[in-house]
Design a protein around this motif. Sequence first.
Motif, PDB file in Angstrom:
ATOM      1  N   LYS A   1      34.932 133.996  51.098  1.00 36.32           N
ATOM      2  CA  LYS A   1      35.088 133.475  49.735  1.00 36.32           C
ATOM      3  C   LYS A   1      35.360 134.595  48.731  1.00 36.32           C
ATOM      4  N   GLU A   2      34.727 135.748  48.931  1.00 31.83           N
ATOM      5  CA  GLU A   2      34.997 136.891  48.059  1.00 31.83           C
ATOM      6  C   GLU A   2      36.456 137.302  48.153  1.00 31.83           C
ATOM      7  N   GLU A   3      37.017 137.176  49.336  1.00 27.54           N
ATOM      8  CA  GLU A   3      38.438 137.513  49.505  1.00 27.54           C
ATOM      9  C   GLU A   3      39.333 136.433  48.906  1.00 27.54           C
ATOM     10  N   LEU A   4      38.968 135.167  49.105  1.00 24.93           N
ATOM     11  CA  LEU A   4      39.801 134.065  48.622  1.00 24.93           C
ATOM     12  C   LEU A   4      39.864 134.005  47.102  1.00 24.93           C
ATOM     13  N   VAL A   5      38.767 134.354  46.429  1.00 26.01           N
ATOM     14  CA  VAL A   5      38.737 134.234  44.967  1.00 26.01           C
ATOM     15  C   VAL A   5      39.730 135.204  44.319  1.00 26.01           C
ATOM     16  N   LYS A   6      40.138 136.233  45.061  1.00 24.91           N
ATOM     17  CA  LYS A   6      41.082 137.209  44.514  1.00 24.91           C
ATOM     18  C   LYS A   6      42.522 136.720  44.606  1.00 24.91           C
ATOM     19  N   HIS A   7      42.755 135.648  45.386  1.00 18.70           N
ATOM     20  CA  HIS A   7      44.104 135.102  45.534  1.00 18.70           C
ATOM     21  C   HIS A   7      44.315 133.986  44.520  1.00 18.70           C
ATOM     22  N   THR A   8      45.247 134.180  43.628  1.00 21.66           N
ATOM     23  CA  THR A   8      45.612 133.152  42.657  1.00 21.66           C
ATOM     24  C   THR A   8      47.113 132.955  42.708  1.00 21.66           C
ATOM     25  N   GLY A   9      47.541 131.696  42.746  1.00 21.85           N
ATOM     26  CA  GLY A   9      48.972 131.412  42.860  1.00 21.85           C
ATOM     27  C   GLY A   9      49.789 132.032  41.733  1.00 21.85           C
ATOM     28  N   SER A  10      50.978 132.469  42.066  1.00 25.59           N
ATOM     29  CA  SER A  10      51.862 133.064  41.053  1.00 25.59           C
ATOM     30  C   SER A  10      52.682 131.990  40.330  1.00 25.59           C
ATOM     31  N   ALA A  11      52.999 130.900  41.043  1.00 27.76           N
ATOM     32  CA  ALA A  11      53.773 129.809  40.443  1.00 27.76           C
ATOM     33  C   ALA A  11      52.830 128.775  39.819  1.00 27.76           C
ATOM     34  N   ARG A  12      53.308 128.127  38.778  1.00 29.51           N
ATOM     35  CA  ARG A  12      52.448 127.167  38.072  1.00 29.51           C
ATOM     36  C   ARG A  12      52.056 125.994  38.970  1.00 29.51           C
ATOM     37  N   HIS A  13      52.977 125.544  39.840  1.00 30.10           N
ATOM     38  CA  HIS A  13      52.648 124.393  40.686  1.00 30.10           C
ATOM     39  C   HIS A  13      51.516 124.748  41.666  1.00 30.10           C
ATOM     40  N   CYS A  14      51.444 126.024  42.092  1.00 29.62           N
ATOM     41  CA  CYS A  14      50.341 126.444  42.958  1.00 29.62           C
ATOM     42  C   CYS A  14      49.032 126.518  42.177  1.00 29.62           C
ATOM     43  N   LEU A  15      49.114 126.970  40.925  1.00 28.82           N
ATOM     44  CA  LEU A  15      47.919 127.012  40.073  1.00 28.82           C
ATOM     45  C   LEU A  15      47.355 125.613  39.859  1.00 28.82           C
ATOM     46  N   LEU A  16      48.263 124.644  39.669  1.00 23.60           N
ATOM     47  CA  LEU A  16      47.816 123.264  39.480  1.00 23.60           C
ATOM     48  C   LEU A  16      47.156 122.727  40.750  1.00 23.60           C
ATOM     49  N   ALA A  17      47.703 123.086  41.917  1.00 21.55           N
ATOM     50  CA  ALA A  17      47.102 122.657  43.185  1.00 21.55           C
ATOM     51  C   ALA A  17      45.697 123.247  43.330  1.00 21.55           C
TER      52      ALA A  17
ATOM     53  N   ASN B   1      46.591 113.600  44.081  1.00 26.08           N
ATOM     54  CA  ASN B   1      47.955 113.080  43.977  1.00 26.08           C
ATOM     55  C   ASN B   1      48.874 113.865  44.923  1.00 26.08           C
ATOM     56  N   PRO B   2      49.616 113.188  45.806  1.00 26.20           N
ATOM     57  CA  PRO B   2      50.471 113.874  46.777  1.00 26.20           C
ATOM     58  C   PRO B   2      51.512 114.789  46.128  1.00 26.20           C
ATOM     59  N   MET B   3      51.904 114.500  44.891  1.00 18.53           N
ATOM     60  CA  MET B   3      52.906 115.323  44.221  1.00 18.53           C
ATOM     61  C   MET B   3      52.400 116.751  43.987  1.00 18.53           C
ATOM     62  N   LEU B   4      51.084 116.919  43.903  1.00 20.94           N
ATOM     63  CA  LEU B   4      50.515 118.242  43.645  1.00 20.94           C
ATOM     64  C   LEU B   4      50.513 119.130  44.884  1.00 20.94           C
ATOM     65  N   VAL B   5      50.627 118.522  46.068  1.00 17.81           N
ATOM     66  CA  VAL B   5      50.561 119.300  47.307  1.00 17.81           C
ATOM     67  C   VAL B   5      51.769 119.016  48.202  1.00 17.81           C
ATOM     68  N   ARG B   6      52.911 118.804  47.586  1.00 16.19           N
ATOM     69  CA  ARG B   6      54.094 118.508  48.394  1.00 16.19           C
ATOM     70  C   ARG B   6      54.709 119.770  48.979  1.00 16.19           C
ATOM     71  N   ASN B   7      54.525 120.939  48.323  1.00 21.08           N
ATOM     72  CA  ASN B   7      55.072 122.197  48.837  1.00 21.08           C
ATOM     73  C   ASN B   7      54.066 122.866  49.769  1.00 21.08           C
ATOM     74  N   SER B   8      54.575 123.630  50.724  1.00 21.97           N
ATOM     75  CA  SER B   8      53.705 124.334  51.663  1.00 21.97           C
ATOM     76  C   SER B   8      52.781 125.309  50.939  1.00 21.97           C
ATOM     77  N   CYS B   9      53.303 125.995  49.931  1.00 21.88           N
ATOM     78  CA  CYS B   9      52.481 126.966  49.191  1.00 21.88           C
ATOM     79  C   CYS B   9      51.354 126.268  48.439  1.00 21.88           C
ATOM     80  N   CYS B  10      51.637 125.061  47.940  1.00 18.11           N
ATOM     81  CA  CYS B  10      50.601 124.300  47.223  1.00 18.11           C
ATOM     82  C   CYS B  10      49.533 123.783  48.185  1.00 18.11           C
ATOM     83  N   LYS B  11      49.952 123.419  49.391  1.00 17.48           N
ATOM     84  CA  LYS B  11      48.978 123.004  50.404  1.00 17.48           C
ATOM     85  C   LYS B  11      48.029 124.156  50.718  1.00 17.48           C
ATOM     86  N   ARG B  12      48.590 125.347  50.877  1.00 16.00           N
ATOM     87  CA  ARG B  12      47.764 126.534  51.135  1.00 16.00           C
ATOM     88  C   ARG B  12      46.773 126.754  49.990  1.00 16.00           C
ATOM     89  N   ALA B  13      47.274 126.645  48.760  1.00 14.87           N
ATOM     90  CA  ALA B  13      46.427 126.863  47.582  1.00 14.87           C
ATOM     91  C   ALA B  13      45.307 125.836  47.517  1.00 14.87           C
TER      92      ALA B  13
END
Length: 314
Positions: A8-24, A121-133
């Motif tokens: 979790k300490e490692e994961l908290v340092k990863h934040t999406g660069s694209a807005r759609h990933c941030l929303l996911a 909402n499926p629209m928030l996780v339609r991209n692979s990067c958003c699923k990861r996020a």
Amino acid sequence: MSFSGEVKEELVKHTGSARHCLLAELAAIMTACGYVSVAENGEMALFLQTENELVVRKCFTILKKAFNIDTDILVGVPDKHENGRIYKPFLDQQREVRSILMALRMLDEAGHLRKTEEGVNPMLVRNSCCKRAFLRDSFLCIGSMSDPRKSYHLEYVCSCEKHAEDLQGLLKTFDIEAKMVRRKKYFVVYLKEGSEIVDLLNVMEAHVSLMNLENLRIYKEMRNSVNRRVNCEAANITKTVTAASKQTEDIIYIQKHYGFNNLQDNLRQMAEVRLQYPEATLQELGHFLDPPVGKSGVNHRLRKLSELADRIRS
């Protein structure tokens, strides 16, 4: 710190660069740890469970990056108690609240709030990067992992069945077959194979934790392999010693009650060599004979001697 805490300490340092990933990511946090209150006058406020400091820090980072909102835990608004949980308020500015809920597709244009039971909402996780996020921040909120030195077990503990099904479906898109079980009032999505947990850590981009886990897996496999080999060799030694002891006992019995002079030359020579080298293997015994005999030949002669001893006894 536990292995789960290190992840979790490692994961908290990863934040999406694209807005759609941030929303996911924000959708994952709000689904797992968030709460939306609606007053009688229609005003809404956002609440968050604050037991996990990492989640609070991540939530506020996303709000700043995605919406340019600076916020903190509100002091003047009372807490919300729901399903045995305590939620702390962190945003009650109506314009900002509605903007966030609209972006997360939790609020439609008519002002109707999407229920938690309906899932993400499926629209928030339609991209692979958003699923990861989404998987990454869901683990940050409701995930845990056992110490891999003891066992392999990773799980998401969901309060809603649809949430668990959504996580299970997202994992399946990465060829990770997670199982689901009900535990009291919660729904648990879990993995019990080391290889599947490695795949998930890779999906969540926890690469340091992945390497640490792989090192532990290699160490455990080597240790188990050595233990199996030692146990196998010990069993073979025990078997050899037991057989040699029985052969020696039979030969001594023949010597006392029958005599070596009454044996055929090949059996007499075999009996004498076995008594002279009681700890030798069959192959080693064969080299001591004149002429040398193979392992199967030695075994055949010793079996003949044992059969003779049994006949004499009876």
